[in-house]
Write a protein that holds these residues in place. Sequence first.
Motif, PDB file in Angstrom:
ATOM      1  N   VAL A 182       0.831  -1.220   0.038  1.00  0.00           N
ATOM      2  CA  VAL A 182      -0.014   0.047   0.165  1.00  0.00           C
ATOM      3  C   VAL A 182       0.759   1.287   0.228  1.00  0.00           C
ATOM      4  N   GLU A 183       1.939   1.170   0.806  1.00  0.00           N
ATOM      5  CA  GLU A 183       2.978   2.305   0.730  1.00  0.00           C
ATOM      6  C   GLU A 183       3.658   2.759  -0.301  1.00  0.00           C
ATOM      7  N   ILE A 184       4.115   1.570  -0.919  1.00  0.00           N
ATOM      8  CA  ILE A 184       4.882   1.909  -2.436  1.00  0.00           C
ATOM      9  C   ILE A 184       3.887   2.162  -3.482  1.00  0.00           C
ATOM     10  N   GLY A 185       2.582   1.596  -3.428  1.00  0.00           N
ATOM     11  CA  GLY A 185       1.613   2.088  -4.349  1.00  0.00           C
ATOM     12  C   GLY A 185       1.262   3.577  -4.249  1.00  0.00           C
ATOM     13  N   ALA A 186       1.201   4.287  -2.923  1.00  0.00           N
ATOM     14  CA  ALA A 186       0.932   5.432  -2.541  1.00  0.00           C
ATOM     15  C   ALA A 186       2.283   6.504  -3.316  1.00  0.00           C
ATOM     16  N   LEU A 187       3.446   6.009  -2.954  1.00  0.00           N
ATOM     17  CA  LEU A 187       4.633   6.654  -3.414  1.00  0.00           C
ATOM     18  C   LEU A 187       4.829   6.897  -4.834  1.00  0.00           C
ATOM     19  N   GLY A 188       4.739   5.735  -5.431  1.00  0.00           N
ATOM     20  CA  GLY A 188       4.917   5.735  -7.018  1.00  0.00           C
ATOM     21  C   GLY A 188       6.380   5.239  -7.147  1.00  0.00           C
ATOM     22  N   PRO A 189       6.543   5.145  -8.279  1.00  0.00           N
ATOM     23  CA  PRO A 189       8.060   4.502  -8.941  1.00  0.00           C
ATOM     24  C   PRO A 189       9.253   5.626  -8.710  1.00  0.00           C
ATOM     25  N   ARG A 190      10.284   5.111  -8.524  1.00  0.00           N
ATOM     26  CA  ARG A 190      11.521   5.914  -8.218  1.00  0.00           C
ATOM     27  C   ARG A 190      12.061   6.405  -9.594  1.00  0.00           C
ATOM     28  N   PHE A 191      12.531   7.730  -9.807  1.00  0.00           N
ATOM     29  CA  PHE A 191      12.861   8.363 -10.930  1.00  0.00           C
ATOM     30  C   PHE A 191      13.753   9.377 -10.848  1.00  0.00           C
ATOM     31  N   ASP A 192      14.593   9.493 -11.730  1.00  0.00           N
ATOM     32  CA  ASP A 192      15.909  10.516 -11.636  1.00  0.00           C
ATOM     33  C   ASP A 192      15.328  11.747 -12.362  1.00  0.00           C
ATOM     34  N   ALA A 193      15.270  12.849 -11.229  1.00  0.00           N
ATOM     35  CA  ALA A 193      14.868  14.003 -11.873  1.00  0.00           C
ATOM     36  C   ALA A 193      15.604  14.780 -13.016  1.00  0.00           C
ATOM     37  N   ALA A 194      16.931  14.786 -12.828  1.00  0.00           N
ATOM     38  CA  ALA A 194      17.924  15.161 -13.701  1.00  0.00           C
ATOM     39  C   ALA A 194      17.890  14.415 -15.085  1.00  0.00           C
ATOM     40  N   ALA A 195      17.789  13.079 -14.935  1.00  0.00           N
ATOM     41  CA  ALA A 195      17.786  12.365 -16.174  1.00  0.00           C
ATOM     42  C   ALA A 195      16.374  12.756 -16.960  1.00  0.00           C
ATOM     43  N   CYS A 196      15.275  13.070 -16.359  1.00  0.00           N
ATOM     44  CA  CYS A 196      13.956  13.165 -16.858  1.00  0.00           C
ATOM     45  C   CYS A 196      13.655  14.643 -17.311  1.00  0.00           C
ATOM     46  N   ALA A 197      14.652  15.549 -17.100  1.00  0.00           N
ATOM     47  CA  ALA A 197      14.506  16.865 -17.490  1.00  0.00           C
ATOM     48  C   ALA A 197      14.566  17.530 -18.870  1.00  0.00           C
ATOM     49  N   GLY A 198      13.829  18.249 -19.376  1.00  0.00           N
ATOM     50  CA  GLY A 198      13.740  18.813 -20.763  1.00  0.00           C
ATOM     51  C   GLY A 198      12.641  18.073 -21.500  1.00  0.00           C
ATOM     52  N   LEU A 199      12.678  18.529 -22.613  1.00  0.00           N
ATOM     53  CA  LEU A 199      11.298  17.818 -23.607  1.00  0.00           C
ATOM     54  C   LEU A 199      11.912  16.398 -23.967  1.00  0.00           C
ATOM     55  N   ARG A 200      13.145  15.924 -24.117  1.00  0.00           N
ATOM     56  CA  ARG A 200      13.427  14.803 -24.700  1.00  0.00           C
ATOM     57  C   ARG A 200      14.174  14.162 -23.671  1.00  0.00           C
ATOM     58  N   PRO A 201      13.723  13.408 -22.571  1.00  0.00           N
ATOM     59  CA  PRO A 201      14.500  12.908 -21.434  1.00  0.00           C
ATOM     60  C   PRO A 201      15.288  11.671 -22.256  1.00  0.00           C
ATOM     61  N   SER A 202      16.503  11.305 -21.624  1.00  0.00           N
ATOM     62  CA  SER A 202      17.315  10.332 -22.128  1.00  0.00           C
ATOM     63  C   SER A 202      16.862   8.930 -21.933  1.00  0.00           C
ATOM     64  N   GLU A 203      16.135   8.698 -20.831  1.00  0.00           N
ATOM     65  CA  GLU A 203      15.475   7.444 -20.643  1.00  0.00           C
ATOM     66  C   GLU A 203      14.009   7.607 -20.080  1.00  0.00           C
ATOM     67  N   PRO A 204      13.135   7.832 -21.209  1.00  0.00           N
ATOM     68  CA  PRO A 204      11.660   7.829 -21.018  1.00  0.00           C
ATOM     69  C   PRO A 204      11.110   6.745 -20.146  1.00  0.00           C
ATOM     70  N   SER A 205      11.559   5.693 -20.290  1.00  0.00           N
ATOM     71  CA  SER A 205      10.854   4.279 -19.506  1.00  0.00           C
ATOM     72  C   SER A 205      11.241   4.569 -18.066  1.00  0.00           C
ATOM     73  N   ARG A 206      12.047   5.459 -17.685  1.00  0.00           N
ATOM     74  CA  ARG A 206      12.646   5.857 -16.128  1.00  0.00           C
ATOM     75  C   ARG A 206      11.842   7.026 -15.765  1.00  0.00           C
ATOM     76  N   CYS A 207      10.859   7.667 -16.495  1.00  0.00           N
ATOM     77  CA  CYS A 207      10.652   8.881 -15.974  1.00  0.00           C
ATOM     78  C   CYS A 207       9.108   8.973 -15.634  1.00  0.00           C
ATOM     79  N   ALA A 208       8.586   7.853 -15.354  1.00  0.00           N
ATOM     80  CA  ALA A 208       7.093   7.676 -15.242  1.00  0.00           C
ATOM     81  C   ALA A 208       7.072   8.191 -13.525  1.00  0.00           C
ATOM     82  N   THR A 209       6.186   9.014 -13.170  1.00  0.00           N
ATOM     83  CA  THR A 209       5.736   9.528 -11.808  1.00  0.00           C
ATOM     84  C   THR A 209       4.611   8.828 -11.138  1.00  0.00           C
ATOM     85  N   SER A 210       4.087   8.069 -11.687  1.00  0.00           N
ATOM     86  CA  SER A 210       3.136   7.256 -11.025  1.00  0.00           C
ATOM     87  C   SER A 210       3.092   5.563 -11.556  1.00  0.00           C
ATOM     88  N   TRP A 211       2.399   4.788 -10.839  1.00  0.00           N
ATOM     89  CA  TRP A 211       2.687   3.455 -11.157  1.00  0.00           C
ATOM     90  C   TRP A 211       1.574   3.153 -12.390  1.00  0.00           C
TER      91      TRP A 211
END
Length: 309
Positions: A268-297
């Motif tokens: 339940v807790e991990i479901g509320a927190l969401g997946p881990r992501f790297d904010a720096a790698a996901c910055a900008g219009l074209r992130p380097s790893e889109p699959s790692r930039c999800a902010t919700s499950w």
Amino acid sequence: MKWSSRAADALGLGLALAGALVVGLCRAPLAKSFSEVKEGAAAYLLPGVEQTYVGSLGYRSAMADVIYGHVLVSYGLHFQRRRLFEHVGDYLDVINRLDPTFRAPYWYADTLLTLQPQAPPESFYRRARAIQERGLRNLPYDQELWSSSGQFLAYLAPGRLSNPAEQEEFRRAGAQHLMQACNLIGSNDNIPYHCVTAARLLNREGQVGAARDMLVRLQNMSEDPKLQELAAAYLSQIAGQDERMKLAAVQQRFRDEWQADLPLSPRVEIGALGPRFDAAACAGLRPSEPSRCATSWRSWGKLHGSSQP
């Protein structure tokens, strides 16, 4: 003096005999009339719903408690006398208007209306549904109310209705209510098992996608191995073995993400927190790893080929 005393005694005795004679003559026809009299329906003791609401003078919850107590006592008396409690729905309507968040009348509405010593008419089942749905609008996050209403609509009420189309509509509504109960968090350990039943009802109604999503969600949310196995077995029946293997791969990837990030956190807790992501790698219009930039499950599941993890 002596004579007047005897006359008074004689007069008293004569009056007593005359009274006994009158009683004897009147008793037979009165007994016949009494035996022919039958107890009718109980009277409804309240004015209209709005009039009662205004007449409460602001003491709405207190009046709702008093009326509900009267309903319970009257229900018991009607059951004892083996009579139909005809006005129970009217009383429940008044209670709901006085105190819309009073849970007990919604919880017991189907029992009070349909579990009676005489077979209630079909309108009582429709009225029980209306009261339950009123309660769900006023208490939308009550998991047990959703589950109770779903069971009533899916199993109990359809068998008492004469219209086949209405029976199917009740079952569909019951499956939807059970599905909503599965989406809520509660302490009742039996409700997740009702989710499998709801999936079967949805599948029978042709809503295969909804049944599939429910079973997948049930597998992910539950930590009970038996329940997961039951959901997986039925998922194989409705979605096929290949689809089940794809979903199992997504679920395993989700568990790997979970254990790599917060292994000691419950589901339940991990479901509320969401997946881990790297904010720096996901910055900008074209992130380097889109699959790692999800902010919700949910978005994580879509990136990995599933509507949910």
